[in-house]
Design an enzyme around this catalytic site. Structure first.
Site, short mmCIF file in Angstrom:
data_model
loop_
_atom_site.label_atom_id
_atom_site.label_comp_id
_atom_site.label_asym_id
_atom_site.label_seq_id
_atom_site.Cartn_x
_atom_site.Cartn_y
_atom_site.Cartn_z
CG ASN A 39 -0.41 -0.21 2.53
OD1 ASN A 39 0.57 -0.91 2.68
ND2 ASN A 39 -1.00 0.41 3.52
CD GLU A 41 -1.56 4.97 4.74
OE1 GLU A 41 -0.97 5.85 5.42
OE2 GLU A 41 -2.29 4.10 5.24
CB CYS A 50 -5.17 -1.41 -2.27
SG CYS A 50 -6.61 -0.63 -1.53
CD GLU A 52 -5.35 -6.00 -1.76
OE1 GLU A 52 -4.82 -4.88 -1.59
OE2 GLU A 52 -6.21 -6.47 -1.00
CB CYS A 83 -10.83 -2.67 -0.04
SG CYS A 83 -10.21 -2.06 -1.62
CB CYS A 86 -8.51 -4.88 -3.90
SG CYS A 86 -7.37 -3.49 -3.80
ZN ZN Z 1 -8.02 -2.42 -1.92
#
Ligand code: ZN
Length: 129
Positions: A39, A41, A50, A52, A83, A86
Site C-alpha cells: 500500500n 498512502e 492498495c 493488491e 477491499c 480490489c
Molecule cells: Zn483495496
C-alpha cells in the site's frame, strides 16, 4: 520464494505513515512469475493505493494479464481481506476459482477464491448489448 514470503517482504516497504497499517500483496501470474505490491498512502487520503492494486499493476506492466493466485498479508488481528475495489480488480484478471489467501503477520491464514470474494461481479458480459 513463496507467495507468502514475497507478500511479507514487500509489506516492509509499504508507505503508510498515516494509518501505520502496512499491507503486502503478491500475485502469481499465469506464467508463474510472482509480482508484488504494497500500500502507498498519500496525504490526500483518497490518492492512496492498495497493495493488491500495486501487484496487479506490476503484473500488467510486465506484459501479463492473467493471475492464478493471490496472497495478501497485514498486521491485522484476523486475516486481512481485500477491499471492495480490489476484489473487482482481482476479478478483472483472475478466474472465479483463483485462490486468494488472506493472512496475518503472525501466521493466521484464510483461503478463499476470487469468486467467493465478489459474488455478482460486474464483468465484460454486462457490456454487451
Ligand atoms: Zn483495496
Amino acid at each position: 520464494m513463496s507467495l507468502r514470503e514475497a507478500a511479507a517482504a514487500v509489506r516492509n516497504n509499504a508507505y503508510a505513515p498515516y494509518s501505520e497499517f502496512k499491507v503486502g500483496a503478491a500475485v502469481r501470474a499465469a506464467s508463474g512469475t510472482v509480482y508484488v505490491g504494497c500500500n502507498v498512502e498519500n496525504v490526500a487520503y483518497p490518492e492512496g493505493m492498495c497493495a493488491e492494486a500495486g501487484a496487479i499493476a506490476a503484473m500488467v506492466a510486465a506484459g501479463e494479464a492473467r493471475l492464478v493466485e493471490a496472497y495478501v498479508i497485514a498486521g491485522s488481528p484476523t486475516p486481512v481481506t481485500p477491499c471492495g475495489g480490489c476484489r473487482q480488480k482481482l476479478a478483472e484478471f483472475a478466474a472465479p476459482d483463483a485462490q486468494v489467501t488472506m493472512a496475518t503477520v503472525s501466521g493466521n491464514e484464510q483461503v478463499t477464491t476470487v469468486g467467493d470474494l465478489l459474488p455478482g461481479v460486474f464483468n465484460a458480459a454486462h457490456m454487451k448489448s
